[in-house]
Design a protein around this motif. Structure first.
Motif, PDB file in Angstrom:
ATOM      1  N   ALA B  30       0.818  -1.216   0.000  1.00  0.00           N
ATOM      2  CA  ALA B  30       0.000   0.000   0.000  1.00  0.00           C
ATOM      3  C   ALA B  30       0.851   1.264   0.000  1.00  0.00           C
ATOM      4  CB  ALA B  30      -0.923  -0.008   1.212  1.00  0.00           C
ATOM      5  N   LYS B  42       0.637  -8.481  -6.226  1.00  0.00           N
ATOM      6  CA  LYS B  42      -0.642  -8.661  -5.542  1.00  0.00           C
ATOM      7  C   LYS B  42      -1.400  -9.888  -6.051  1.00  0.00           C
ATOM      8  CE  LYS B  42      -4.295  -6.251  -3.485  1.00  0.00           C
ATOM      9  NZ  LYS B  42      -5.051  -5.254  -2.975  1.00  0.00           N
ATOM     10  N   SER B 101      -4.446  -8.573   1.794  1.00  0.00           N
ATOM     11  CA  SER B 101      -5.380  -7.835   0.931  1.00  0.00           C
ATOM     12  C   SER B 101      -6.237  -6.875   1.736  1.00  0.00           C
ATOM     13  CB  SER B 101      -6.325  -8.793   0.215  1.00  0.00           C
ATOM     14  OG  SER B 101      -5.615  -9.590  -0.649  1.00  0.00           O
ATOM     15  N   LEU B 102      -6.790  -7.383   2.839  1.00  0.00           N
ATOM     16  CA  LEU B 102      -7.690  -6.527   3.606  1.00  0.00           C
ATOM     17  C   LEU B 102      -6.958  -5.356   4.239  1.00  0.00           C
ATOM     18  CD1 LEU B 102     -10.404  -8.606   5.466  1.00  0.00           C
ATOM     19  CD2 LEU B 102     -10.690  -6.455   4.263  1.00  0.00           C
ATOM     20  N   ASP B 104      -4.195  -4.036   3.168  1.00  0.00           N
ATOM     21  CA  ASP B 104      -3.870  -3.164   2.038  1.00  0.00           C
ATOM     22  C   ASP B 104      -5.040  -2.219   1.743  1.00  0.00           C
ATOM     23  OD1 ASP B 104      -2.858  -2.093  -0.234  1.00  0.00           O
ATOM     24  OD2 ASP B 104      -3.033  -3.892  -1.453  1.00  0.00           O
ATOM     25  N   ASP B 105      -6.244  -2.810   1.697  1.00  0.00           N
ATOM     26  CA  ASP B 105      -7.433  -1.990   1.419  1.00  0.00           C
ATOM     27  C   ASP B 105      -7.650  -0.918   2.474  1.00  0.00           C
ATOM     28  OD1 ASP B 105      -7.898  -3.366  -0.826  1.00  0.00           O
ATOM     29  OD2 ASP B 105      -9.551  -4.586  -0.053  1.00  0.00           O
ATOM     30  N   VAL B 106      -7.583  -1.323   3.758  1.00  0.00           N
ATOM     31  CA  VAL B 106      -7.889  -0.325   4.782  1.00  0.00           C
ATOM     32  C   VAL B 106      -6.808   0.749   4.841  1.00  0.00           C
ATOM     33  CG1 VAL B 106      -9.422  -1.657   6.263  1.00  0.00           C
ATOM     34  CG2 VAL B 106      -6.977  -1.814   6.602  1.00  0.00           C
ATOM     35  N   ASN B 108      -5.108   1.819   2.330  1.00  0.00           N
ATOM     36  CA  ASN B 108      -5.363   2.713   1.203  1.00  0.00           C
ATOM     37  C   ASN B 108      -6.498   3.682   1.484  1.00  0.00           C
ATOM     38  OD1 ASN B 108      -3.521   2.390  -0.818  1.00  0.00           O
ATOM     39  ND2 ASN B 108      -4.440   0.476  -1.526  1.00  0.00           N
ATOM     40  N   SER B 109      -7.448   3.249   2.332  1.00  0.00           N
ATOM     41  CA  SER B 109      -8.594   4.131   2.548  1.00  0.00           C
ATOM     42  C   SER B 109      -8.334   5.153   3.657  1.00  0.00           C
ATOM     43  CB  SER B 109      -9.847   3.310   2.853  1.00  0.00           C
ATOM     44  OG  SER B 109      -9.727   2.713   4.105  1.00  0.00           O
ATOM     45  N   SER B 144      -9.517  -7.722   9.901  1.00  0.00           N
ATOM     46  CA  SER B 144      -8.977  -8.699   8.950  1.00  0.00           C
ATOM     47  C   SER B 144      -8.306  -9.847   9.683  1.00  0.00           C
ATOM     48  CB  SER B 144      -7.999  -8.008   8.000  1.00  0.00           C
ATOM     49  OG  SER B 144      -6.779  -7.774   8.636  1.00  0.00           O
ATOM     50  N   ARG B 228     -15.075   1.750   7.909  1.00  0.00           N
ATOM     51  CA  ARG B 228     -15.167   2.274   6.547  1.00  0.00           C
ATOM     52  C   ARG B 228     -16.045   3.518   6.492  1.00  0.00           C
ATOM     53  NH1 ARG B 228     -15.091  -2.927   3.235  1.00  0.00           N
ATOM     54  NH2 ARG B 228     -12.846  -3.181   3.069  1.00  0.00           N
TER      55      ARG B 228
END
Lengths: 420, 232
Positions: B30, B42, B101-102, B104-106, B108-109, B144, B228
């Motif tokens: 990220a 990824k 993955s999870l 990475d997502d959080v 990024n947000s 996660s 989120r």
């Protein structure tokens, strides 16, 4: 500590931290490579099969045929005596013990292989013909070099006498390798050289078809209803939480469900792709509904408003405009869900698909195995030949999964519209 | 009781492998990785999540288990060839992508403005990540990890094939232990009457497993969802 030293320390910490990240990523990538390399190096030899060429004397007097010689009478004839007679001629044997060792060089199916050759070439009767016969697992492994020859004799599966015969046959160039079509056409077997994944391939195929037929329409309808028609209230919230939770429930619990309801209450036949398909579709349903809803949600409201404003009904809006636009996403979600179902083992073991099934199933209600269960079954076997068979099965399974995932990604990239 | 201990123990070994590797991979992908590295690594890491668990089981039982045994012998330790260590290790590898993955997502947000604020007062990138980004992303990361724990508890095939069958109350990772899922499989493979006490025990174990994972998932999903909404 001076300012410069502190700064240096901080930069070192920065570098270290970055290194940790890089190491973690490389570890994960390296592990994928090790796993794939390990499976492929073990499994690739399963695609070839060792054959021994034997001069078979098709002596009709040994067949004890009654009446004229034709296809039917040959099919009924007993080829055992003829086969043994010819096989024993490849090397001199002193006693019946050595004769048994010679026969053990060949797969237990030698009788039928000799018979099939004659049925295909009926004009060869009463002639001496060279026929290639599948070698036993031990000889097969010896020929593939998986077999340490320098062990003491009592710890080897192949005796010195058999090794002599093998070396003698190699010298005469009677030993040959060919493509192992048995791997794809035969069902399960106790003998590694005769075992194939034909049965489990068909079992997996039927299972996935049933899973698709059951879960795809239900999942699409459920997600259309939830996304487009259902009012937003406590009940739909509750359903949404439930679907998300169900997708994360361990698969073995679905196996228990299939066992408890389908097998014991509804008394469906055990070990069949039908039950497997129903159980797996229960498991796949929430996993398909989630991406389906996401792709329906991704269709912008302007599409719906435009359709409604030119006088389309709600039904027409949804089915003529929203659903076709969401189709690539729903299809790729379905394919990924089915790929997960294809690799699932634990629920199938619980509903009895671990049975030893030799016949290749011809319908979803025949007992059968499936590819992942076959991996589990063969990995429990002790023979060296099953290790390469298991790896080859894994290669097939991974191949299918890669193809399915590739199709899913392709569908999504090619047809999905970007709304901006 | 040995069953629950075994389950928790193997899950713990798995998390010891998966949390550091998964978390650092997530952070690296990220925050540091160039788009090119990200684009290729990824999907490769996510392959790990797509491989059927029976394949991991085969790998653990045939390659990793014997490897640990020979390694242990050369160090003078007795290692059972069906050790909890092999099963836990492979299970940890399997759940790396769930965490990476999870998280990475959080990560990024997390809004860019938080990072820029930190850079503006002179923090290095790693200090920003440690002091600002991770605390901001913590609920998502914990979510996660909880999801990954529930995966590890419910995992069947790896343990059935690699961790042995004897229920063993032990904290020595080199011995064999067993888990709830393995026990269910062992009881139900074979022909039993449906109302025999053993079968009912298996269903009871299944119910326990179901409720345990349900609670974990529920908490995890709530935490992720709540987080989120905060930055939207």
């Amino acid at each position: 500590m001076t300012k410069e030293q502190r700064l240096k320390k901080r930069y070192r910490a920065e570098k270290r931290f970055k290194m940790y990240g890089l190491i973690s990523v490389s570890l994960a990538v390296i592990f994928v490579l090790i796993l794939v390399q390990n499976i492929f190096s073990k499994g690739s030899s399963a695609f070839s099969r060792t054959m021994i060429e034997v001069a078979v004397n098709y002596d009709s007097s040994l067949l004890e045929l009654e009446g004229p010689i034709n296809q039917n009478s040959l099919k009924d004839a007993d080829f055992y005596d003829l086969a043994v007679e010819s096989l024993l001629k490849i090397y001199p044997a002193k006693d019946s013990k050595e004769e048994r060792q010679i026969l053990r060089l060949f797969s237990p199916d030698y009788e039928f292989e000799i018979k099939d050759f004659l049925i295909k070439n009926p004009n060869k009767i009463d002639q001496i013909v060279p026929v290639k016969i599948t070698a036993s697992d031990d000889i097969d492994q010896l020929n593939k070099g998986n077999f340490p020859r320098d062990l003491p004799e009592d710890r080897r599966r192949v005796s010195n006498y058999q090794l002599n015969i093998y070396d003698n046959l190699i010298e005469k160039e009677k030993i040959d390798k060919k493509f192992n079509n048995y791997l794809f056409t035969k069902g399960d077997s106790r003998d590694p050289e005769l075992a194939g994944i034909g049965g489990s391939l068909m079992g997996s195929f039927f299972t996935i078809i049933i899973c698709l037929i059951l879960s795809f329409p239900i999942a699409i309808m459920a997600s259309i209803y939830l996304e487009e028609f259902a009012p937003k209230n406590k009940i739909t919230d509750f359903i949404e939480i439930n679907i998300n939770n169900l997708a994360a429930v361990p698969s073995i619990v679905y196996g228990l469900l299939g066992l408890g309801i389908l097998l014991s209450v509804m008394e469906f036949p055990r070990s069949t792709p039908l039950v497997a398909g129903i159980t797996l579709s229960l498991m796949t349903l929430p996993r398909i509904i989630i991406p389906c809803r996401a792709s329906l949600k991704a269709v912008p409201p302007s599409i719906r408003e435009a359709a409604l404003s030119v006088g389309a009904s709600k039904f027409q809006t949804v089915f003529h405009h929203v659903v076709p636009l969401a189709m690539p996403g729903t299809l790729s979600g379905t394919i990924i869900g089915l790929a997960q179902a294809l690799g699932e083992t634990a629920p199938l073991i619980l509903i009895g698909m671990v049975a030893f099934v030799v016949d290749i199933p011809s319908s979803p209600v025949d007992p059968s195995a499936s590819l992942p269960v076959q991996v589990y079954l063969w990995s429990e076997q002790a023979e060296r030949g099953f290790v390469e068979k298991t790896s080859a099965t894994i290669m097939m399974l991974l191949g299918f999964l890669i193809v399915m995932n590739f199709i899913a990604v392709y569908l999504r990239q090619k047809f999905e519209k970007k709304w901006n | 009781m040995p069953l629950f201990a075994g389950t928790a123990f193997i899950a713990l070994i798995a998390m010891c492998v998966a949390v550091p590797i998964g978390l650092f991979s997530g952070i690296y992908l990220a925050e540091y990785a160039s788009t090119k590295v990200r684009k290729y690594s990824k999907p490769i890491i996510e392959i790990l999540a797509g491989i059927p668990t029976v394949v991991y089981g085969f790998f653990a039982a045939l390659t990793v288990g014997p490897f640990f045994r020979t390694l242990g012998e050369s160090l003078g330790l007795t290692v059972s060839s069906e050790s909890a260590l092999a099963a836990g290790l492979i299970m940890g590898v399997m759940i790396i992508p769930y965490i990476s993955s999870l998280s990475d997502d959080v990560i990024n947000s997390v809004p860019q403005s938080l990072r820029e604020g930190s850079y503006a007062i002179g923090a290095t990138k790693s200090e920003t990540i440690k002091k600002v980004v991770i605390p901001a992303a913590l609920p998502g990361i914990i979510g996660s990890i909880l999801l990954a724990v529930s995966r590890a508890i419910g995992e069947t095939m790896i343990v059935v094939m690699a961790a042995g069958l004897a229920a063993n109350l032990t904290i020595n990772p080199l011995e064999s232990t067993t888990t709830i899922t393995t026990q269910i499989v062992m009881i139900l493979v074979g022909d039993q009457e449906f109302d025999s006490p053993k079968t009912q025990a298996a269903f009871a174990l299944g119910l326990t497993l179901f409720i345990a994972t349900l609670i974990l998932n529920y908490i995890a999903l709530r935490v992720v969802k709540k987080y989120r909404e905060k930055y939207d």
